[in-house]
Design a protein around this motif. Sequence first.
Motif, PDB file in Angstrom:
ATOM      1  N   MET A   1      45.174  39.678  46.658  1.00 33.35           N
ATOM      2  CA  MET A   1      44.926  40.597  47.424  1.00 33.35           C
ATOM      3  C   MET A   1      45.189  40.210  49.008  1.00 33.35           C
ATOM      4  SD  MET A   1      41.696  41.922  49.293  1.00 33.35           S
ATOM      5  CE  MET A   1      41.716  43.254  50.365  1.00 33.35           C
ATOM      6  N   ALA A   2      45.220  38.905  49.091  1.00 33.40           N
ATOM      7  CA  ALA A   2      45.497  38.437  50.506  1.00 33.40           C
ATOM      8  C   ALA A   2      46.456  37.307  50.530  1.00 33.40           C
ATOM      9  CB  ALA A   2      44.283  37.984  51.455  1.00 33.40           C
ATOM     10  N   ASN A   3      47.332  37.009  51.447  1.00 32.70           N
ATOM     11  CA  ASN A   3      48.214  36.089  51.932  1.00 32.70           C
ATOM     12  C   ASN A   3      47.534  35.461  53.202  1.00 32.70           C
ATOM     13  OD1 ASN A   3      49.860  36.723  49.836  1.00 32.70           O
ATOM     14  ND2 ASN A   3      50.611  38.488  51.065  1.00 32.70           N
TER      15      ASN A   3
ATOM     16  N   GLU B   1      47.109  38.840  55.331  1.00 31.95           N
ATOM     17  CA  GLU B   1      47.509  40.272  55.178  1.00 31.95           C
ATOM     18  C   GLU B   1      47.355  40.923  53.771  1.00 31.95           C
ATOM     19  OE1 GLU B   1      51.855  40.286  55.591  1.00 31.95           O
ATOM     20  OE2 GLU B   1      52.009  38.566  54.094  1.00 31.95           O
TER      21      GLU B   1
ATOM     22  N   PRO C   1      36.941  45.998  57.412  1.00 28.67           N
ATOM     23  CA  PRO C   1      36.111  46.183  56.740  1.00 28.67           C
ATOM     24  C   PRO C   1      36.335  46.177  55.119  1.00 28.67           C
ATOM     25  CG  PRO C   1      36.161  47.873  58.531  1.00 28.67           C
ATOM     26  CD  PRO C   1      37.211  46.919  58.418  1.00 28.67           C
ATOM     27  N   GLU C   2      37.322  46.540  54.876  1.00 27.81           N
ATOM     28  CA  GLU C   2      37.651  46.636  53.165  1.00 27.81           C
ATOM     29  C   GLU C   2      37.838  45.189  52.747  1.00 27.81           C
ATOM     30  OE1 GLU C   2      41.212  48.825  53.729  1.00 27.81           O
ATOM     31  OE2 GLU C   2      42.370  47.227  52.816  1.00 27.81           O
TER      32      GLU C   2
ATOM     33  N   ARG D   1      33.190  40.281  52.663  1.00 27.54           N
ATOM     34  CA  ARG D   1      32.841  39.771  51.642  1.00 27.54           C
ATOM     35  C   ARG D   1      33.580  38.888  50.558  1.00 27.54           C
ATOM     36  NH1 ARG D   1      28.839  42.347  48.465  1.00 27.54           N
ATOM     37  NH2 ARG D   1      30.117  44.235  48.134  1.00 27.54           N
ATOM     38  N   LEU D   2      34.517  38.391  51.342  1.00 23.02           N
ATOM     39  CA  LEU D   2      35.651  37.550  50.507  1.00 23.02           C
ATOM     40  C   LEU D   2      35.801  36.318  51.002  1.00 23.02           C
ATOM     41  CD1 LEU D   2      38.178  40.582  49.435  1.00 23.02           C
ATOM     42  CD2 LEU D   2      36.770  39.303  47.839  1.00 23.02           C
TER      43      LEU D   2
ATOM     44  N   ILE E   1      37.066  35.780  53.748  1.00 20.48           N
ATOM     45  CA  ILE E   1      38.399  35.554  54.527  1.00 20.48           C
ATOM     46  C   ILE E   1      38.030  34.940  55.999  1.00 20.48           C
ATOM     47  CG2 ILE E   1      40.030  36.839  55.914  1.00 20.48           C
ATOM     48  CD1 ILE E   1      40.228  38.770  53.394  1.00 20.48           C
TER      49      ILE E   1
ATOM     50  N   LEU F   1      37.726  31.381  55.727  1.00 22.46           N
ATOM     51  CA  LEU F   1      38.882  30.388  55.268  1.00 22.46           C
ATOM     52  C   LEU F   1      39.694  30.567  56.800  1.00 22.46           C
ATOM     53  CD1 LEU F   1      39.797  32.273  51.962  1.00 22.46           C
ATOM     54  CD2 LEU F   1      39.724  29.851  52.430  1.00 22.46           C
TER      55      LEU F   1
ATOM     56  N   ASP G   1      48.246  32.142  47.730  1.00 23.79           N
ATOM     57  CA  ASP G   1      48.486  33.355  48.331  1.00 23.79           C
ATOM     58  C   ASP G   1      48.918  34.387  46.996  1.00 23.79           C
ATOM     59  OD1 ASP G   1      47.670  32.514  50.762  1.00 23.79           O
ATOM     60  OD2 ASP G   1      49.768  31.936  51.150  1.00 23.79           O
ATOM     61  N   LEU G   2      48.681  35.562  47.206  1.00 25.65           N
ATOM     62  CA  LEU G   2      49.014  36.611  46.323  1.00 25.65           C
ATOM     63  C   LEU G   2      50.487  36.607  46.134  1.00 25.65           C
ATOM     64  CD1 LEU G   2      48.386  38.380  43.612  1.00 25.65           C
ATOM     65  CD2 LEU G   2      48.090  40.345  45.344  1.00 25.65           C
TER      66      LEU G   2
ATOM     67  N   GLU H   1      35.898  33.214  47.501  1.00 21.20           N
ATOM     68  CA  GLU H   1      35.961  34.260  46.632  1.00 21.20           C
ATOM     69  C   GLU H   1      37.357  35.030  46.649  1.00 21.20           C
ATOM     70  OE1 GLU H   1      34.183  36.336  44.850  1.00 21.20           O
ATOM     71  OE2 GLU H   1      32.852  34.635  44.432  1.00 21.20           O
ATOM     72  N   MET H   2      38.122  34.709  47.934  1.00 18.79           N
ATOM     73  CA  MET H   2      39.373  35.136  48.201  1.00 18.79           C
ATOM     74  C   MET H   2      40.542  34.744  47.317  1.00 18.79           C
ATOM     75  SD  MET H   2      40.812  37.130  50.341  1.00 18.79           S
ATOM     76  CE  MET H   2      41.691  38.023  48.888  1.00 18.79           C
TER      77      MET H   2
ATOM     78  N   ASN I   1      42.628  36.435  44.265  1.00 15.90           N
ATOM     79  CA  ASN I   1      44.120  36.229  44.129  1.00 15.90           C
ATOM     80  C   ASN I   1      44.298  35.654  42.735  1.00 15.90           C
ATOM     81  OD1 ASN I   1      44.638  36.965  46.693  1.00 15.90           O
ATOM     82  ND2 ASN I   1      45.188  35.149  47.596  1.00 15.90           N
TER      83      ASN I   1
ATOM     84  N   LEU J   1      44.126  38.715  40.425  1.00 16.55           N
ATOM     85  CA  LEU J   1      45.153  39.246  40.600  1.00 16.55           C
ATOM     86  C   LEU J   1      46.657  38.874  40.166  1.00 16.55           C
ATOM     87  CD1 LEU J   1      44.503  40.771  44.057  1.00 16.55           C
ATOM     88  CD2 LEU J   1      44.916  42.158  41.864  1.00 16.55           C
TER      89      LEU J   1
ATOM     90  N   LEU K   1      35.240  47.410  47.867  1.00 12.77           N
ATOM     91  CA  LEU K   1      36.236  48.386  48.657  1.00 12.77           C
ATOM     92  C   LEU K   1      37.671  48.615  48.268  1.00 12.77           C
ATOM     93  CD1 LEU K   1      35.653  50.603  50.560  1.00 12.77           C
ATOM     94  CD2 LEU K   1      35.869  48.808  52.392  1.00 12.77           C
TER      95      LEU K   1
END
Lengths: 190, 1015
Positions: A1-3, A47, A88-89, A92-93, A95, A98, B296-297, B336-337, B341, B344, B385
Amino acid sequence: MANFRRFRPDDLNKLSKCNLDPFTETYELGFYLQYYAKWPSLFQVAEDQHGNIIGYIMGKLESSPDVYRFSEHYLPWHAHITAVTVAPEARRLGIGKLLTEQLEMAADANNAWFVDLFVRVSNHKAIAFYKSMGYSVFRVVKDYYGEHSSDPTLSSEDAYDMRKPMKRDVKKEHIREDGEKYEVTPADVW
Amino acid sequence: MPSYRFGRPALRANVDVQLQTAFSDGNWNAVIRLAAKRAATLKDPYYEVIKVCAEAQLDGTAEKVAVLAVIDELVKNKKTPDIDTIELYEWACRDFFDYEVEYADTLGPLRVRWAKANPSSPLALQCLQACLERWDLVSAQQIATTLDKTYANLADRRYMFWNITLTFLLSISPQCTDASRKVYSLLALRQLERAADVTENSSKLESTDRGLLTEEEICLYYRVLSSHGTKEEYISRLRSSKLGAISQLKEGRKLLFCESLNALEGWAEWDLIYNLCREALTLGLEGSTSPFAVCDLQIWKKFALAASKTTDLESALAEVQTTLKEYIDIKDKASEMYKKNLSLALLETTFRLPATTSNPDHDNAGLSPRVVQIGLFLDQYFERLSGFDDIKGYVAELSFEEAKTLMEEVIPKILDENADKARKIVLKALECKLRYLLSTCPQTLSAEPNVIDGETKPKPFRCRLCNNPASLPCETCLKKLTTEASNTYKQITGDQEILDSLPRLDRDPRLDLALVMGNSLLKLSGLRPRTSDAGQSLWRDVEPGSFLQAVLLLDIQLRETPGDTQLRMLLVQLYLLLGCVSYAYQLWTPLDVKRTIQDSLSPLFFDRICTLSPGLFRGTRPLMEPLRSFYNHSLIDRSPVRIWDAFSAGSYTSILDMVEFDGNLRRSCTLMMTLVEERRAIRCYGGKVDCEIEEHPLAENIDDSTTLVAKTDYGPFANLESLHGPPIHEYLRLGPGLSNERSHLAFLSEQYIDLLSYKPPKDYRPSKTNEVALRDREYTLETLSRLSNSLTDFLHKPTTPSRLTAPESTYYTVLSLLSAALLIALSTPRTEPVPDTLSLLMSSIKSAFGSLRTGFFSSPSAQQKQRIPPACQSLADMHTLSHVRETALAIKHSATFVLAFHEKELARDRSGRSGLHRDVIAQMKALNELAGRALVEVKGHMLKLKEALGEGGWLDRLLDLVFGSDEEQQGEKEDEVTRAVSEVVGGRAAAEEWAGKVIESWREGVKGWGMVRME
């Protein structure tokens, strides 16, 4: 989901997920670019897969002006967290954590004594977050904020100046255990 | 930085107090007198400089520009004035730079000469900074080269890299002559290559060595290499043991790795991308970097994509899976992030595997490994979300059988019977979103014979989900989805236990359900992407009932969740479509789009705003002020904002990115939108624009060859659509988004209007009237010729038609025809026959304008009238009405311009020879009448609209459109969907407040239009 990567100016066109959130301040262009110009490694973003910015941290490296070298409030070479936000979306991850860790790595790479930040004393969530990451209160800055976040009858609010020692501070000289007891005025903070 | 930036420069310390005081007080006459005296007495030329600079502060033009002549002389004579003199001259000319005077032709060369003569002075650095502030790259590069030579082999490495960076910037800048471009390109590249070789060949690089040391220096090298070097050179260096991407990564430097992957992707070097990703990910596993540094994804996606493009696809993909598995084994250590990843990445690799590999035996085509992986992902993340956004791309790729299995077998099993109620509701909301998503996927339809028994079927497909005849999306499924989402919504509102648990959820599931219902209703209404061919009035192809139901439902939801920006943004767009602009503005304001984010977000409200509701500009605060202020503030200097900070910090990649960003901002379509919308609004109310658009400081350097950049951020929209169709924002816009083509046409049209409306200053009384008249005529013809050519060129670009709404297309076409017609009209001597082209142009103008008018003013059909009150047709089509008015005014003013020209010529030259041909005059009079009639028609229409909205019964009329009339409701004609909507919004009575706001906003808009001038 994120980079995770370094900020690029073009990211300013993709800030909506973070900056439309009412808790995130939008600054003038020069403010963002000043950080990118001077401390690019301390300006990191997260991102999503569409290139939207879902989190960012802005920081700087500095010390107090030399003229204050013998002042008790003199700050040696350190990193400062100016802003950190997560959409907001994407909460809780972890981020925010990090991003903060990345800034701390950059602070270490630049031989900083510590990382510091200001937080409203009423922002218990943020204080708990920073404490969980090893930050502690170094001092209380009285009436640092011009308005109170939750009590409209008050015209100001105190800030905690929180710190985390970096690798350079082997003897942990730049933190204190009872920082809540040390009160300073905004004029003592540069 | 030049000292005058903070006020007047300090005079030399040895200047006497009297003169110092006069200078600091700005007492210029005294300064001139005293400086002249001192110059005569002391024979010090510095006093002459003070005198000239003081004279430049006076009002007289001759005194003002005398300093320019002195500087010009200095430049020509190759003289080198002292630094105090330069500072004074620069201060004295400060208002001339970028307009009358180019820094690069005046102060820049003087600063270069001074820096070359005094290279070791700290003030040489100040000269470099001054040139950079004025963005004079030619002079800055020369000073940087001098400084580099002076300070070579010092520990301060910046001089060397300033020189290289400026040489590179110059090589890609329009300031560089074509002849020098290649030289500077090679110079920058070779200097960096030499530095790279020094690094490669040195066992330990010292800061005094002229090699590449810092991350910024190394990345600068690669940036220059990718621009001016060859692909082979780039790749070769990327593999090197010291400066390669992997070795840099080992040192904790990720920037080069990320940038090189992008460069390699551009060259389709998949094998190399695959190897780099593999090596980088292995570093994390081996402990050579922090374990998840490159997890990273995007890296995983690139790794999987590159693997799928290699020759040995199966083993490459197996390697990807093996690496991924090793990471999954240690994922407990990850945040968690990164865990997400990795999940995914697992999905990504599963989807990139060929079907023969992922499911070799084709067992259970429905419950494929892809479906299983989505299920596993949802097990963990369905409550998040971002869960829907994470998987929607993958779900849209599933075959019909797979999708059916996912929806019917996998998702229902994610939670068991006894699960928490709130979690069940969240899952249900996700299921609704996925069902909506699938309704936008073509695999849910099967083709059917198009013609049966000689009759063409309106719906040439059959929905594989409900088995009904359908087109995309399937109406039956959408209706069913709306009613089911409504039931779930009611389940929430009717259960206190669920309501109590909402605050602990990532987001209120009612919001998701409302978005599903709203989107479904919009699709059911027939709303389609607002491309150039969409009917302008919303109601020509949209069924009002469903559309208004969607708006009402979403509006009611906003009261429950006012902080949700996605919902707010969606409603802003819907109200703009509906013609409720003032209400849309009320919803827009709390979004607090300000400062830096305005360039990317403002078009979402302000684009075409003047055509919808010019009255909005009549508020207490100038509507576009924040935008204008943002651009004025950010682009005040020629140099990019904060660029010297980047130079002094040695942030070389920041410099390059900031220069690019600055260039894009100066060419921003939003900037052009800001200028044009405001000018149009000013004209609507008879105001006077500040200056001609071409002279506007924000539009300087924009010409036909400039590519204007659209950077609109559509991130704030909740997009439930699949990639098989357009994203949701394309359904919601008034027309095609901002574009280079439209922005140029708008810019040119404003220039045309400037030409028509130009009036010389009242006190302008030229002595040689004939000469001036000839020059004016020549200028007018030249401008018309240029505008005609440019408008035609932009209109004829193949991409242009798809960038404009139909009324915009007509408006710009008419302007292009008018400029050509005026050129002929004014250039044809009255003694010669008028070229036939003029008649052709006239008839084209009349025909184009006629179509626009007919399209708007033609009476709605009986069927249309039955569907919606005629006033509503217009209210949702003010964009067209506005263009009828603008076009009519352009025609009228063009004709008036020609007729006035003729009258002026007759008055000047009594012989009548310089007047225009009588056929031309007749044609122009006809145009004038045509435009006049159209404007009367527009005015009349406005009055009718005002009268119609002033009538009673609007509340009921609007609510009838949403809920059906009382008879329909009592006669149980109310359909299932309407009932579902009614139940969510609390029935007709609860919708009255909303209806009142809509009507009030329409009235406010029409009131604003009522004050618009029609002349």
